[in-house]
Motif scaffolding. Structure first.
Motif, PDB file in Angstrom:
ATOM      1  N   HIS A   9       0.831  -1.205   0.000  1.00 46.81           N
ATOM      2  CA  HIS A   9       0.000   0.000   0.000  1.00 46.81           C
ATOM      3  C   HIS A   9       0.868   1.259   0.000  1.00 46.81           C
ATOM      4  O   HIS A   9       0.580   2.224  -0.729  1.00 46.81           O
ATOM      5  CB  HIS A   9      -0.918   0.005   1.229  1.00 46.81           C
ATOM      6  N   THR A  10       1.924   1.251   0.792  1.00 46.18           N
ATOM      7  CA  THR A  10       2.813   2.415   0.846  1.00 46.18           C
ATOM      8  C   THR A  10       3.498   2.649  -0.493  1.00 46.18           C
ATOM      9  O   THR A  10       3.616   3.788  -0.959  1.00 46.18           O
ATOM     10  CB  THR A  10       3.866   2.218   1.949  1.00 46.18           C
ATOM     11  N   SER A  11       3.937   1.578  -1.111  1.00 49.55           N
ATOM     12  CA  SER A  11       4.597   1.712  -2.409  1.00 49.55           C
ATOM     13  C   SER A  11       3.666   2.305  -3.454  1.00 49.55           C
ATOM     14  O   SER A  11       4.074   3.172  -4.231  1.00 49.55           O
ATOM     15  CB  SER A  11       5.112   0.346  -2.875  1.00 49.55           C
ATOM     16  N   ARG A  12       2.437   1.839  -3.472  1.00 53.58           N
ATOM     17  CA  ARG A  12       1.491   2.381  -4.458  1.00 53.58           C
ATOM     18  C   ARG A  12       1.268   3.869  -4.259  1.00 53.58           C
ATOM     19  O   ARG A  12       1.009   4.607  -5.217  1.00 53.58           O
ATOM     20  CB  ARG A  12       0.159   1.621  -4.373  1.00 53.58           C
ATOM     21  N   TRP A  48       4.016   5.610 -11.000  1.00 50.97           N
ATOM     22  CA  TRP A  48       4.598   5.488 -12.332  1.00 50.97           C
ATOM     23  C   TRP A  48       5.164   6.833 -12.778  1.00 50.97           C
ATOM     24  O   TRP A  48       4.546   7.883 -12.603  1.00 50.97           O
ATOM     25  CB  TRP A  48       3.553   5.012 -13.334  1.00 50.97           C
ATOM     26  N   HIS A  49       6.369   6.791 -13.350  1.00 48.01           N
ATOM     27  CA  HIS A  49       7.005   8.005 -13.883  1.00 48.01           C
ATOM     28  C   HIS A  49       7.665   7.619 -15.201  1.00 48.01           C
ATOM     29  O   HIS A  49       8.746   7.034 -15.226  1.00 48.01           O
ATOM     30  CB  HIS A  49       8.038   8.534 -12.889  1.00 48.01           C
ATOM     31  N   GLY A  50       7.002   7.975 -16.296  1.00 48.64           N
ATOM     32  CA  GLY A  50       7.474   7.555 -17.609  1.00 48.64           C
ATOM     33  C   GLY A  50       8.862   8.049 -17.946  1.00 48.64           C
ATOM     34  O   GLY A  50       9.656   7.337 -18.571  1.00 48.64           O
ATOM     35  N   GLY A  51       9.189   9.276 -17.526  1.00 53.61           N
ATOM     36  CA  GLY A  51      10.510   9.824 -17.815  1.00 53.61           C
ATOM     37  C   GLY A  51      11.617   9.038 -17.148  1.00 53.61           C
ATOM     38  O   GLY A  51      12.632   8.710 -17.777  1.00 53.61           O
ATOM     39  N   TRP A  52      11.437   8.729 -15.866  1.00 55.85           N
ATOM     40  CA  TRP A  52      12.450   7.959 -15.163  1.00 55.85           C
ATOM     41  C   TRP A  52      12.567   6.549 -15.726  1.00 55.85           C
ATOM     42  O   TRP A  52      13.670   6.011 -15.874  1.00 55.85           O
ATOM     43  CB  TRP A  52      12.144   7.902 -13.662  1.00 55.85           C
ATOM     44  N   GLU A  53      11.448   5.948 -16.059  1.00 58.35           N
ATOM     45  CA  GLU A  53      11.529   4.573 -16.570  1.00 58.35           C
ATOM     46  C   GLU A  53      12.190   4.534 -17.943  1.00 58.35           C
ATOM     47  O   GLU A  53      12.976   3.620 -18.227  1.00 58.35           O
ATOM     48  CB  GLU A  53      10.139   3.937 -16.628  1.00 58.35           C
ATOM     49  N   LEU A  54      11.911   5.518 -18.791  1.00 58.82           N
ATOM     50  CA  LEU A  54      12.595   5.579 -20.077  1.00 58.82           C
ATOM     51  C   LEU A  54      14.093   5.726 -19.874  1.00 58.82           C
ATOM     52  O   LEU A  54      14.896   5.049 -20.544  1.00 58.82           O
ATOM     53  CB  LEU A  54      12.052   6.745 -20.902  1.00 58.82           C
ATOM     54  N   PHE A  57      16.128  11.417  -4.316  1.00 59.25           N
ATOM     55  CA  PHE A  57      16.380  10.296  -5.219  1.00 59.25           C
ATOM     56  C   PHE A  57      15.056   9.766  -5.788  1.00 59.25           C
ATOM     57  O   PHE A  57      13.984   9.984  -5.209  1.00 59.25           O
ATOM     58  CB  PHE A  57      17.145   9.188  -4.479  1.00 59.25           C
ATOM     59  N   PRO A  58      15.094   9.067  -6.928  1.00 62.93           N
ATOM     60  CA  PRO A  58      13.859   8.639  -7.589  1.00 62.93           C
ATOM     61  C   PRO A  58      13.062   7.609  -6.777  1.00 62.93           C
ATOM     62  O   PRO A  58      13.623   6.721  -6.140  1.00 62.93           O
ATOM     63  CB  PRO A  58      14.353   8.012  -8.902  1.00 62.93           C
ATOM     64  N   LEU A  59      11.759   7.758  -6.842  1.00 61.94           N
ATOM     65  CA  LEU A  59      10.811   6.775  -6.317  1.00 61.94           C
ATOM     66  C   LEU A  59       9.751   6.570  -7.388  1.00 61.94           C
ATOM     67  O   LEU A  59       8.936   7.463  -7.630  1.00 61.94           O
ATOM     68  CB  LEU A  59      10.156   7.276  -5.026  1.00 61.94           C
ATOM     69  N   HIS A  60       9.773   5.428  -8.050  1.00 66.24           N
ATOM     70  CA  HIS A  60       8.822   5.187  -9.132  1.00 66.24           C
ATOM     71  C   HIS A  60       8.694   3.691  -9.375  1.00 66.24           C
ATOM     72  O   HIS A  60       9.470   2.891  -8.851  1.00 66.24           O
ATOM     73  CB  HIS A  60       9.271   5.898 -10.414  1.00 66.24           C
ATOM     74  N   ARG A  61       7.735   3.314 -10.195  1.00 69.15           N
ATOM     75  CA  ARG A  61       7.521   1.899 -10.494  1.00 69.15           C
ATOM     76  C   ARG A  61       8.505   1.419 -11.560  1.00 69.15           C
ATOM     77  O   ARG A  61       8.995   2.204 -12.368  1.00 69.15           O
ATOM     78  CB  ARG A  61       6.086   1.675 -10.982  1.00 69.15           C
ATOM     79  N   VAL A  62       8.759   0.119 -11.552  1.00 71.09           N
ATOM     80  CA  VAL A  62       9.626  -0.506 -12.547  1.00 71.09           C
ATOM     81  C   VAL A  62       8.751  -1.046 -13.678  1.00 71.09           C
ATOM     82  O   VAL A  62       7.767  -1.745 -13.437  1.00 71.09           O
ATOM     83  CB  VAL A  62      10.447  -1.650 -11.923  1.00 71.09           C
ATOM     84  N   GLY A  63       9.133  -0.735 -14.918  1.00 77.10           N
ATOM     85  CA  GLY A  63       8.335  -1.134 -16.071  1.00 77.10           C
ATOM     86  C   GLY A  63       8.505  -2.597 -16.475  1.00 77.10           C
ATOM     87  O   GLY A  63       9.392  -3.310 -15.979  1.00 77.10           O
TER      88      GLY A  63
END
Length: 403
Positions: free
Chosen positions: A200-203, A208-214, A261-267
């Motif tokens: 729940h905390t992670s969500r 999602w951050h498209g720029g970071w994942e790209l 530092f980045p916090l985002h989902r992994v694609g």
């Protein structure tokens, strides 16, 4: 024959990616394979080991807001106190055992109390820490342990995987680690209720951050192409040598970290790359362990040199303590800028990083300062051939004996 002039050994023994890792079928998800490998019910994937620690501490803090301190070793990755602060908590530094990386249990007892939320025992460079003592001390004051196994995926202590001895554990999948999706982290917990809170905390905080994942996808593609003996100069060595010429030790060690530092989902693609590579991890650990075991006696035979070793750890590099700071620096003067994978683990004890500012306990950590001043690491990459390893040993021996 030594490394060819255009070739370079990396500072750590990371699992190289194969072309087949980049596309094709996935037999099982990365998290499922990791859970089986670690012998746990579930593994949560985050965008870095630092992110995994941040998610865990944020969830713990929200569950018990009366506690706000996290006890950490005074010599560890600077990202650890940054993660503690990102979770809205206060890092409290604990001095080390003399000549060792583990927290001194007596000092840990002094640091823990009713404000302590968590204790972070840390496995360093594949060497395993005393988590049992940390558990006992943390639990005696109502705190939990968050086991830092960022550098120890695949290590074992007392027959169990590192990262599964504490209440919570996390691992890193960063560049040069045993398995890498360039940046990634694994989070585990013994209790299902905590696993639910972590999800729940992670969500909520790692969206999602498209720029970071790209960016990470491009970096992973570059890692797949350049994490080779002929590519390491471009990916690592040239930048490291420039930083050394400029007197930028933090840059040479890759330690210019930022609190944001980045916090985002992994694609999906990076998850799939990790899943395809995962079956090769255990054989790679076996091979690098055999290489380290064969090389340890040569280093241990140098007068005044202590080589850290244990039975169950992994071997991304060989970790040495030299007789004094002068000897350590003299060795690094000759070898850090070479192509032989010799470097410093972390540049400072935590109180000496300007960007970390003041931390509780920072004024009384002499053993951490001593450890930072006398240690260095030698790559255990298979690309550091026997002749190059012997050259490194000869340099260390010449420096130490001349003292």
């Amino acid at each position: 024959m030594r490394l060819r002039p255009e070739h370079e050994a990396p500072p750590t023994a990371g699992l190289p990616l194969a072309a087949s890792d980049l596309a094709g079928d996935v037999a099982a998800p990365l998290t499922a394979q990791a859970a089986f490998f670690l012998g746990v019910d579930e593994v949560q994937l985050e965008c870095s080991g630092t992110a995994a620690l941040t998610v865990a501490l944020t969830a713990l803090a929200e569950h018990d807001p009366s506690r706000n301190e996290v006890a950490i070793p005074a010599f560890t990755c600077p990202l650890v106190p940054l993660a503690v602060r990102r979770a809205g908590l206060v890092p409290r530094l604990v001095d080390l055992l003399p000549g060792h990386f583990d927290m001194n249990p007596a000092r840990l007892v002094e640091a823990c109390g009713e404000r302590t939320l968590a204790v972070v025992p840390t496995h360093l460079g594949g060497r395993v820490a005393d988590v049992a003592s940390a558990n006992a001390i943390a639990h005696s004051v109502g705190a939990l342990t968050v086991e830092d196994a960022a550098q120890a995926l695949g290590a074992r202590r007392d027959g169990r995987p590192a990262g599964t001895h504490g209440d919570v554990g996390f691992f890193s999948l960063a560049a040069g680690k045993g398995l890498s999706i360039f940046e990634g982290g694994l989070l585990v917990a013994q209790d299902e209720a905590w696993r639910t809170r972590f999800r729940h905390t992670s969500r909520r905080i790692a969206r999602w951050h498209g720029g970071w994942e790209l960016r990470r996808c491009l970096e992973l593609a570059g890692y797949a192409a350049l994490y080779r003996p002929a590519g390491m100069g471009w990916a690592y060595g040239n930048g490291m040598r420039k930083a050394l010429r400029d007197g930028d030790l933090l840059g040479a060690a890759g330690e210019h970290f930022h609190p944001d530092f980045p916090l985002h989902r992994v694609g999906r693609w990076r998850r799939a790359v990790g899943a395809r590579a995962f079956p090769r991890l255990a054989p790679f650990i076996d091979a690098t362990t055999a290489q380290a075991r064969a090389r340890l006696p040569r280093l241990a035979g140098i007068p005044g040199v202590h080589v850290f070793s244990d039975e169950g750890g992994t071997w991304p590099y060989l970790m040495l303590r030299l007789p004094d700071e002068f000897s350590r620096n003299a060795v690094l003067e000759r070898l850090w800028g070479s192509r032989h994978g010799v470097t410093r683990m972390f540049i400072h004890a935590l109180p000496d990083y300007d960007y970390l500012e003041g931390m509780k306990g920072a004024n009384d950590v002499p053993n951490a300062h001593d450890f930072a001043a006398r240690t260095l690491t030698i790559s255990n990459s298979p690309w550091l051939d026997d002749a190059s390893f012997e050259h490194v040993c000869a340099v260390i021996e010449a420096v130490v004996v001349s003292r």
